[in-house]
Design a protein around this motif. Sequence first.
Motif, PDB file in Angstrom:
ATOM      1  N   ARG A 104       0.262 -33.751  17.669  1.00 33.73           N
ATOM      2  CA  ARG A 104       0.443 -32.032  17.610  1.00 33.73           C
ATOM      3  C   ARG A 104       1.245 -30.980  18.286  1.00 33.73           C
ATOM      4  O   ARG A 104       0.619 -30.115  18.324  1.00 33.73           O
ATOM      5  CB  ARG A 104      -0.995 -31.841  16.680  1.00 33.73           C
TER       6      ARG A 104
ATOM      7  N   THR B  95      -8.417 -21.625  17.860  1.00 37.54           N
ATOM      8  CA  THR B  95      -8.226 -20.603  15.914  1.00 37.54           C
ATOM      9  C   THR B  95      -6.758 -21.230  15.796  1.00 37.54           C
ATOM     10  O   THR B  95      -6.377 -20.739  15.369  1.00 37.54           O
ATOM     11  CB  THR B  95      -8.137 -19.137  16.970  1.00 37.54           C
ATOM     12  N   GLN B  96      -5.695 -21.939  16.883  1.00 38.65           N
ATOM     13  CA  GLN B  96      -4.603 -22.352  16.725  1.00 38.65           C
ATOM     14  C   GLN B  96      -4.754 -23.688  15.707  1.00 38.65           C
ATOM     15  O   GLN B  96      -5.741 -24.933  15.748  1.00 38.65           O
ATOM     16  CB  GLN B  96      -4.364 -22.884  17.998  1.00 38.65           C
ATOM     17  N   GLN B  97      -4.097 -23.465  14.058  1.00 36.41           N
ATOM     18  CA  GLN B  97      -4.099 -24.237  12.984  1.00 36.41           C
ATOM     19  C   GLN B  97      -4.177 -25.656  13.817  1.00 36.41           C
ATOM     20  O   GLN B  97      -5.089 -26.999  13.628  1.00 36.41           O
ATOM     21  CB  GLN B  97      -3.041 -24.294  12.644  1.00 36.41           C
ATOM     22  N   ARG B  98      -2.872 -26.025  14.594  1.00 33.97           N
ATOM     23  CA  ARG B  98      -2.708 -27.895  15.298  1.00 33.97           C
ATOM     24  C   ARG B  98      -3.448 -28.289  15.970  1.00 33.97           C
ATOM     25  O   ARG B  98      -4.262 -29.436  16.092  1.00 33.97           O
ATOM     26  CB  ARG B  98      -1.895 -27.504  16.223  1.00 33.97           C
TER      27      ARG B  98
ATOM     28  N   ASP C   6      -7.223 -28.817  13.656  1.00 32.78           N
ATOM     29  CA  ASP C   6      -6.416 -29.555  12.980  1.00 32.78           C
ATOM     30  C   ASP C   6      -7.217 -31.146  13.964  1.00 32.78           C
ATOM     31  O   ASP C   6      -7.534 -32.136  13.287  1.00 32.78           O
ATOM     32  CB  ASP C   6      -5.412 -29.616  12.298  1.00 32.78           C
TER      33      ASP C   6
ATOM     34  N   THR D 133       4.506 -27.349  14.890  1.00 35.49           N
ATOM     35  CA  THR D 133       3.000 -27.742  14.465  1.00 35.49           C
ATOM     36  C   THR D 133       2.848 -25.737  15.238  1.00 35.49           C
ATOM     37  O   THR D 133       1.379 -25.767  14.896  1.00 35.49           O
ATOM     38  CB  THR D 133       2.116 -28.336  16.412  1.00 35.49           C
TER      39      THR D 133
ATOM     40  N   ASP E 259       1.547 -22.088  13.650  1.00 35.13           N
ATOM     41  CA  ASP E 259       0.095 -21.881  12.669  1.00 35.13           C
ATOM     42  C   ASP E 259       1.620 -21.685  11.431  1.00 35.13           C
ATOM     43  O   ASP E 259       0.593 -21.768  10.264  1.00 35.13           O
ATOM     44  CB  ASP E 259      -0.463 -20.149  13.447  1.00 35.13           C
TER      45      ASP E 259
ATOM     46  N   TYR F 239       2.086 -24.611   9.327  1.00 35.02           N
ATOM     47  CA  TYR F 239       0.354 -25.109   9.309  1.00 35.02           C
ATOM     48  C   TYR F 239       0.288 -24.751   7.334  1.00 35.02           C
ATOM     49  O   TYR F 239       0.018 -25.032   6.412  1.00 35.02           O
ATOM     50  CB  TYR F 239      -0.889 -24.830  10.211  1.00 35.02           C
ATOM     51  N   ALA F 240       0.306 -23.291   7.962  1.00 34.95           N
ATOM     52  CA  ALA F 240      -0.451 -22.470   7.135  1.00 34.95           C
ATOM     53  C   ALA F 240       1.320 -22.594   5.261  1.00 34.95           C
ATOM     54  O   ALA F 240       0.565 -22.210   4.601  1.00 34.95           O
ATOM     55  CB  ALA F 240       0.150 -20.690   6.816  1.00 34.95           C
TER      56      ALA F 240
ATOM     57  N   ALA G  50       0.168 -25.806   3.963  1.00 33.39           N
ATOM     58  CA  ALA G  50      -0.807 -25.705   3.151  1.00 33.39           C
ATOM     59  C   ALA G  50      -0.872 -25.007   2.098  1.00 33.39           C
ATOM     60  O   ALA G  50      -1.251 -25.655   0.469  1.00 33.39           O
ATOM     61  CB  ALA G  50      -1.946 -24.474   4.007  1.00 33.39           C
TER      62      ALA G  50
END
Length: 304
Positions: free
Chosen positions: A213, A243-246, A249, A283, A285, A288-289, A292
């Motif tokens: 990541r 708070t960061q997606q990676r 995750d 990697t 946000d 990731y969005a 998803a």
Amino acid sequence: MTRIAYFGPTGTFSEQAALAFADGHELVPAETIPLVFAAVRAGEAEFGCVPVENSVEGSVSATMDALAADAPLVAVAEVVLPVRFSVLVRPGTTDVKTVASHPHALAQVRHWLDENLPDAAVVASTSTAAAAVGVAEGRFDAAVSAPVAVHHYPLAELATDVADVRDAVTRFLLLHKPGVVPEPTGADRTSVVAVAADRPGELAGILTELALRSINVSRIESRPTKERLGEYKFYLDIDGHITQQRVGDALAALHRRCHDVRFLGSYPQAAPSVERDAADPDTSDDSYAAAAQWLAGVREGTRA
Ligand SMILES: O=C(O)C(=O)C[C@]1(C(=O)O)C=C[C@@H](O)C=C1
């Protein structure tokens, strides 16, 4: 008034760190690092200020252990202070038979002591300022102290600017009960402690979860779980914010594969170690969005 418990008594580096965090707050000394944690856990102080890592002597084990035990506390800020010492004595002292300080401080002036006070017996004290108190009370002849200690105790400077390594620094944490995570700044640090499963490749697996990541590890440290010989927990400092997606995750992946994971905080880095947003764009946000959204569409049958 907001209270900050710090590793004291007055005149420690930890007190200076607490002042750097919040001038104007009420600073309350605690005699040991575990007592700082206890004061915050008991609600006697809202924040606690403790040393965590020194550039010469490494991690402060009392802090590492207290972070992993009992009710969780999380770091909400850090500060890095330069560390140079003063050697303090009672005015008029010429013969120094004993010299006291915190073990971390003694380790940073070993050569200086060998050269300048070779015959003095070295004594460990609970903190650099506790050593100064001991000198004032006549229990030791000299203390290796923070320079400010001379303003707090009736002592004289035998030497100033003492340090075996010129640019030594110590990093301090400001601790709080879990609740509010500071806003991301773009140059943050996230700390966790994980008890890894005892199987081949497990540590490599943990690091791979981070590497995949694009997460930079700035520190990894192991300490015994204290339950069984050979069982360790791993402390990780990584660049990025929960708070960061990676980051979220990766920590969720660690939670899946480890026996236990404790979040120790996401907080702004005092001296940013990476460029802001230097991570791989795959990697981000946004990335990731988008992934998803695609996955949700595939599951609903609206995308392929
Ligand atoms: O005793 C103090 O003054 C402290 O704040 C502790 C401490 C440490 O534990 O590393 C802090 C900074 C210096 O590196 C030496 C001692």
